[in-house]
Design a protein around this motif. Structure first.
Motif, short mmCIF file in Angstrom:
data_model
loop_
_atom_site.label_atom_id
_atom_site.label_comp_id
_atom_site.label_asym_id
_atom_site.label_seq_id
_atom_site.Cartn_x
_atom_site.Cartn_y
_atom_site.Cartn_z
N LEU A 1 4.44 13.37 21.42
CA LEU A 1 2.98 13.31 21.57
C LEU A 1 2.62 13.23 23.04
N THR A 2 1.40 13.69 23.35
CA THR A 2 0.87 13.62 24.71
C THR A 2 -0.45 12.88 24.70
N VAL A 3 -0.61 11.95 25.62
CA VAL A 3 -1.85 11.21 25.79
C VAL A 3 -2.31 11.39 27.23
N TYR A 4 -3.60 11.68 27.41
CA TYR A 4 -4.15 11.82 28.75
C TYR A 4 -4.78 10.50 29.19
N ALA B 1 -1.38 13.70 32.15
CA ALA B 1 -0.67 13.68 30.88
C ALA B 1 0.49 12.69 30.90
N TRP B 2 0.62 11.95 29.80
CA TRP B 2 1.74 11.04 29.59
C TRP B 2 2.35 11.30 28.22
N LYS B 3 3.65 11.13 28.12
CA LYS B 3 4.34 11.26 26.85
C LYS B 3 4.34 9.92 26.13
N VAL B 4 4.59 9.97 24.83
CA VAL B 4 4.59 8.77 24.00
C VAL B 4 5.99 8.54 23.43
N ALA B 5 6.45 7.31 23.54
CA ALA B 5 7.73 6.93 22.95
C ALA B 5 7.57 5.62 22.20
N ALA B 6 8.49 5.36 21.29
CA ALA B 6 8.50 4.11 20.54
C ALA B 6 9.85 3.43 20.76
N GLY C 1 -6.50 7.08 18.86
CA GLY C 1 -7.16 8.09 18.03
C GLY C 1 -7.04 9.49 18.58
N SER C 2 -5.96 9.76 19.33
CA SER C 2 -5.70 11.07 19.96
C SER C 2 -6.73 11.42 21.04
N LYS C 3 -7.49 10.43 21.49
CA LYS C 3 -8.47 10.65 22.56
C LYS C 3 -7.90 10.19 23.89
N PRO C 4 -8.40 10.74 25.00
CA PRO C 4 -7.95 10.28 26.32
C PRO C 4 -8.27 8.80 26.53
N ILE C 5 -7.47 8.15 27.33
CA ILE C 5 -7.72 6.77 27.74
C ILE C 5 -8.38 6.85 29.12
N VAL C 6 -9.64 6.46 29.20
CA VAL C 6 -10.42 6.59 30.43
C VAL C 6 -10.58 5.22 31.07
N ILE C 7 -10.17 5.10 32.33
CA ILE C 7 -10.11 3.80 33.00
C ILE C 7 -10.93 3.82 34.29
N GLY C 8 -11.73 2.79 34.49
CA GLY C 8 -12.53 2.67 35.71
C GLY C 8 -11.81 1.90 36.79
N VAL C 9 -12.53 1.03 37.51
CA VAL C 9 -11.92 0.31 38.63
C VAL C 9 -11.82 -1.19 38.42
N PRO D 1 -6.22 1.33 21.06
CA PRO D 1 -5.49 1.01 19.84
C PRO D 1 -4.36 2.01 19.58
N ALA D 2 -3.29 1.51 19.00
CA ALA D 2 -2.16 2.36 18.62
C ALA D 2 -1.60 1.82 17.30
N SER D 3 -0.82 2.64 16.63
CA SER D 3 -0.19 2.20 15.38
C SER D 3 1.03 3.08 15.10
#
Length: 254
Positions: free
Chosen positions: A144-147, A123-128, A42-50, A57-59
C-alpha cells in the motif's frame, strides 16, 4: 543507519515506550504471521501543518499461533530503515476466531514535538509488524501507498466593497505552505489556483477562472461585478501538499 522510530504503543490499558530499527520489509522476517485488511487513514492523504497534532486511524487483521506483543502498521520508504516518526496507539485484540485478531490503531503525527523534514512529504509505503514474546517477530510489506502532505493555506480579499454593477472587482490572495523545518507557513509560489464565486441565495460555488500565483505566492485577478455574492480561492494540492480553500469574501453589487 536509518532513522530510529520512537513509538508509544498503548494496548490492553498499559503503555510501553520503546525504540525500533528494522530493515526494509521484504516479506515475512521471521514468518508465522499473516496481516490482512490493512487500512491507513481511509486511503486518504495524511495532511500535517506546523503545530497541531494529526491523528490518522488505521486497522488490520492479524492471524498467528505465536504469543505476541506490540502489533502495528507503520510507514516507511527507501532502501534502508527509514520510518516516519510518529506515536502509535493500538487496541486490544478484537477476537475474530482462534489465533485471529482485528486491531484498531491510531497514528499520531505532531510536528511541534518531532523534527519533521520537508523532504518527508510525499509517498510512503505501508508495512505491518509484530514482536513475539520471548524474542523475534514478523515484519511484512503490505503493498500500500500513503501520501503524507504539508498543509497549505489560502487567503482572499475582494474589493471594492460594495461594488458598482458591471464595474471591475479585484480579487487578491496568497498561497502558503507548512514548512516543517521552521514550523511556520511560507509562500508557495507558482501554484495554479481556482477562483470561485457563489451568488447570493445559491448553495454552491462555481469556478470562474484559474490563476497562477506569482513567485511569492501572491494571487491577483479582476472580474466584472455582475451580482452580489461571495468570492473564494481553491487550491487542489499535489503529491507533497494538501488542498486548501480560503474563507469567502462577500461583495455587495449595487
Amino acid at each position: 543507519m536509518g532513522k530510529q522510530l520512537w513509538r508509544v504503543v498503548v494496548a490492553g490499558g498499559a503503555a510501553a515506550v520503546f525504540t525500533a530499527v528494522s530493515a526494509v520489509p521484504a516479506g515475512a522476517a521471521e514468518g508465522g504471521v499473516s496481516f490482512t485488511r490493512v487500512q491507513v487513514n481511509g486511503s486518504k492523504p495524511i495532511v500535517i501543518g506546523v503545530s497541531k497534532e494529526v491523528a490518522a486511524p488505521a486497522s488490520f487483521r492479524m492471524a498467528t499461533t505465536h504469543k505476541w506483543k506490540w502489533p502495528a502498521v507503520f510507514l516507511y520508504r527507501g532502501g534502508k530503515s527509514d520510518r516516519l516518526w510518529h506515536a502509535i496507539e493500538t487496541s486490544d485484540c478484537i477476537k475474530v476466531s482462534s489465533g485471529v485478531c482485528d486491531i484498531n490503531e491510531t497514528m499520531y503525527f505532531d510536528p511541534s514535538i518531532w523534527a519533521m523534514h520537508n523532504s518527508e512529504a510525499g509517498a510512503w509505503k505501508v508495512a505491518a509488524e509484530v514482536s513475539f514474546e520471548g524474542g523475534g517477530g514478523d515484519t511484512d510489506d503490505e503493498g500500500l501507498t500513503v501520501y503524507v502532505k504539508r498543509n497549505s493555506r489560502l487567503t482572499v480579499n475582494a474589493s471594492p466593497e460594495p461594488a458598482s454593477k458591471d464595474r471591475t472587482i479585484t480579487v487578491t490572495g496568497k498561497v502558503t505552505r507548512a514548512n516543517w523545518e521552521t514550523r511556520k507557513y511560507a509562500s508557495y509560489g507558482g501554484r495554479l489556483v481556482s477562483l470561485q464565486f457563489k451568488p447570493a441565495g445559491v448553495a454552491s460555488y462555481t469556478t470562474v477562472k484559474k490563476v497562477y500565483a506569482n513567485g511569492s505566492g501572491d494571487l491577483r485577478t479582476t472580474v466584472k461585478a455582475s451580482k452580489t455574492g461571495t468570492w473564494r480561492w481553491v487550491y487542489y494540492g499535489n503529491t507533497t501538499t494538501g488542498p486548501s480553500t480560503s474563507s469567502g469574501d462577500n461583495v455587495v453589487v449595487k
